[in-house]
Design an enzyme around this catalytic site. Sequence first.
Site, PDB file in Angstrom:
ATOM      1  N   TYR A 116      -4.650  -6.247  -0.171  1.00  0.00           N
ATOM      2  CA  TYR A 116      -4.047  -6.612  -1.446  1.00  0.00           C
ATOM      3  C   TYR A 116      -4.609  -7.933  -1.961  1.00  0.00           C
ATOM      4  O   TYR A 116      -4.821  -8.875  -1.199  1.00  0.00           O
ATOM      5  CB  TYR A 116      -2.527  -6.762  -1.305  1.00  0.00           C
ATOM      6  CG  TYR A 116      -1.783  -5.469  -1.075  1.00  0.00           C
ATOM      7  CD1 TYR A 116      -1.828  -4.448  -2.014  1.00  0.00           C
ATOM      8  CD2 TYR A 116      -1.025  -5.273   0.079  1.00  0.00           C
ATOM      9  CE1 TYR A 116      -1.144  -3.264  -1.807  1.00  0.00           C
ATOM     10  CE2 TYR A 116      -0.333  -4.094   0.284  1.00  0.00           C
ATOM     11  CZ  TYR A 116      -0.392  -3.092  -0.661  1.00  0.00           C
ATOM     12  OH  TYR A 116       0.284  -1.917  -0.461  1.00  0.00           O
ATOM     13  N   ASP A 117      -4.817  -7.983  -3.269  1.00  0.00           N
ATOM     14  CA  ASP A 117      -5.188  -9.228  -3.954  1.00  0.00           C
ATOM     15  C   ASP A 117      -4.362  -9.266  -5.237  1.00  0.00           C
ATOM     16  O   ASP A 117      -4.837  -8.945  -6.314  1.00  0.00           O
ATOM     17  CB  ASP A 117      -6.696  -9.243  -4.257  1.00  0.00           C
ATOM     18  CG  ASP A 117      -7.130 -10.498  -5.002  1.00  0.00           C
ATOM     19  OD1 ASP A 117      -6.365 -11.486  -5.008  1.00  0.00           O
ATOM     20  OD2 ASP A 117      -8.231 -10.490  -5.585  1.00  0.00           O
ATOM     21  N   ARG A 118      -3.088  -9.641  -5.090  1.00  0.00           N
ATOM     22  CA  ARG A 118      -2.174  -9.558  -6.231  1.00  0.00           C
ATOM     23  C   ARG A 118      -1.321 -10.807  -6.406  1.00  0.00           C
ATOM     24  O   ARG A 118      -0.378 -10.800  -7.206  1.00  0.00           O
ATOM     25  CB  ARG A 118      -1.307  -8.303  -6.113  1.00  0.00           C
ATOM     26  CG  ARG A 118      -0.543  -8.191  -4.819  1.00  0.00           C
ATOM     27  CD  ARG A 118      -0.178  -6.756  -4.458  1.00  0.00           C
ATOM     28  NE  ARG A 118       0.675  -6.075  -5.413  1.00  0.00           N
ATOM     29  CZ  ARG A 118       1.168  -4.849  -5.211  1.00  0.00           C
ATOM     30  NH1 ARG A 118       0.875  -4.176  -4.094  1.00  0.00           N
ATOM     31  NH2 ARG A 118       1.943  -4.280  -6.118  1.00  0.00           N
ATOM     32  N   ARG A 181       6.580  -2.479   2.570  1.00  0.00           N
ATOM     33  CA  ARG A 181       5.207  -2.958   2.725  1.00  0.00           C
ATOM     34  C   ARG A 181       5.236  -4.325   3.413  1.00  0.00           C
ATOM     35  O   ARG A 181       5.478  -5.343   2.782  1.00  0.00           O
ATOM     36  CB  ARG A 181       4.500  -3.066   1.367  1.00  0.00           C
ATOM     37  CG  ARG A 181       4.360  -1.757   0.603  1.00  0.00           C
ATOM     38  CD  ARG A 181       3.356  -0.835   1.264  1.00  0.00           C
ATOM     39  NE  ARG A 181       3.137   0.366   0.467  1.00  0.00           N
ATOM     40  CZ  ARG A 181       3.789   1.514   0.623  1.00  0.00           C
ATOM     41  NH1 ARG A 181       4.736   1.600   1.558  1.00  0.00           N
ATOM     42  NH2 ARG A 181       3.517   2.558  -0.126  1.00  0.00           N
ATOM     43  N   GLU A 257       3.281  13.715   9.771  1.00  0.00           N
ATOM     44  CA  GLU A 257       2.760  13.765  11.132  1.00  0.00           C
ATOM     45  C   GLU A 257       1.291  13.377  11.069  1.00  0.00           C
ATOM     46  O   GLU A 257       0.448  14.170  10.657  1.00  0.00           O
ATOM     47  CB  GLU A 257       2.906  15.173  11.703  1.00  0.00           C
ATOM     48  CG  GLU A 257       4.344  15.676  11.753  1.00  0.00           C
ATOM     49  CD  GLU A 257       4.430  17.158  12.063  1.00  0.00           C
ATOM     50  OE1 GLU A 257       5.479  17.587  12.557  1.00  0.00           O
ATOM     51  OE2 GLU A 257       3.446  17.883  11.800  1.00  0.00           O
ATOM     52  N   ASP A 295       4.243   9.098  -3.781  1.00  0.00           N
ATOM     53  CA  ASP A 295       4.598   8.979  -5.194  1.00  0.00           C
ATOM     54  C   ASP A 295       4.618  10.358  -5.859  1.00  0.00           C
ATOM     55  O   ASP A 295       5.460  10.628  -6.724  1.00  0.00           O
ATOM     56  CB  ASP A 295       3.609   8.065  -5.916  1.00  0.00           C
ATOM     57  CG  ASP A 295       3.530   6.689  -5.288  1.00  0.00           C
ATOM     58  OD1 ASP A 295       4.580   6.154  -4.896  1.00  0.00           O
ATOM     59  OD2 ASP A 295       2.414   6.152  -5.167  1.00  0.00           O
ATOM     60  N   ASP A 331      -5.360   7.519  -6.902  1.00  0.00           N
ATOM     61  CA  ASP A 331      -3.910   7.433  -6.776  1.00  0.00           C
ATOM     62  C   ASP A 331      -3.176   8.528  -7.533  1.00  0.00           C
ATOM     63  O   ASP A 331      -2.077   8.924  -7.150  1.00  0.00           O
ATOM     64  CB  ASP A 331      -3.418   6.084  -7.337  1.00  0.00           C
ATOM     65  CG  ASP A 331      -3.438   4.964  -6.305  1.00  0.00           C
ATOM     66  OD1 ASP A 331      -4.474   4.816  -5.622  1.00  0.00           O
ATOM     67  OD2 ASP A 331      -2.439   4.234  -6.197  1.00  0.00           O
TER      68      ASP A 331
END
Length: 354
Positions: A116-118, A181, A257, A295, A331
């Site tokens: 992550y880079d947020r 997370r 699984e 999602d 995504d």
Amino acid sequence: MEFIYNIVSTMLKPIVTFGEIMLRLAPPGMERLLQSPQFVATFGGGEANVAVAVAQLGLPAAYVTVLPDANPIADAAIGELRRFGVDTSHIVRGKGRMGIYYLEAGANQRASKVVYDRANSAIALARPGDIDWDRVFDGAGWFHITGITPAISASAAELSLESMRRARQKGLTVSCDLNYRKNLWKYGKTAVEVMRELTRYVDIAIANEEDVQMALGIQSGVDVHSGELDRGAYQKLTAQVLDAYPEMKAIAITLRESKSASHNGWAACMNDRTSFLVSRHYEITHIVDRVGGGDSFAGGLIYGLLSLPTHQEALEFAVAASCLKHSFMGDFYRATVAEVNALLKGDGSGRVQR
């Protein structure tokens, strides 16, 4: 009695989702980060993924976030959401930067990795009052959020709580994917401290077994690494959540699984206070991209609860839709209702359709 929603009055009301959309940078194919000096740039983020899935399944979807002003990458993200038919008219532009995440896709016994880079992104800097929730929720019927947004920063957590309180006040159905997370909870509060309060406003909870234990602090004896459906243990786990949150109508638990990065079993269960439901099980043996699978389950479950006759059918639809997501790179979910129904009828052979 099942809490089937009024399809006529609810189905045409927009489903609103709120969270952070990020620039996704991934090496081509199954390469390691910077194995080749290039990245494939797309967009993604839990709540944006749900909005796209809902829109792809034919329901009206609106996405809310805060993006940096005068930023061409943010402009491109909005354009991509619009291409899928998502309403972006409530997106706020402000200070900060565009969040980024780097994905190294795993294969076989090599696990996928996310970096992550947020920090200091526009949504991380946003505060209560920055979004006009009365305007956002005007005419809407459903609100979806995840446990990712309140993990970004203290102010984002406050904004998340504000959104859920207002949605409940306006009479919307509120769904939340707990989505724990561990790499994001860095600002001083634990996930349990924040998520227990937010979950008080949730009608439909979505999680996996680890989310329940780490985000809500509810232990049940389920082995989060076993990947096997112990029906009694999962029924106990879901019952514990419903007992802790008396206003919650149902909780759905996804079961992955993880046999390797390329081979997963996939199923889910749901407790709606009347019945404990279990879906069929899928073997996904050649995963293209698993990011966004949960999602797509959330989007499929929202669709199913709004448009199918029973909760068992809603659960089966959600699992099948998310199964298909594993065949799409990126995504975003890209299957149709007809394709999901074909899989539900047993057409999973992958034969060429001519």
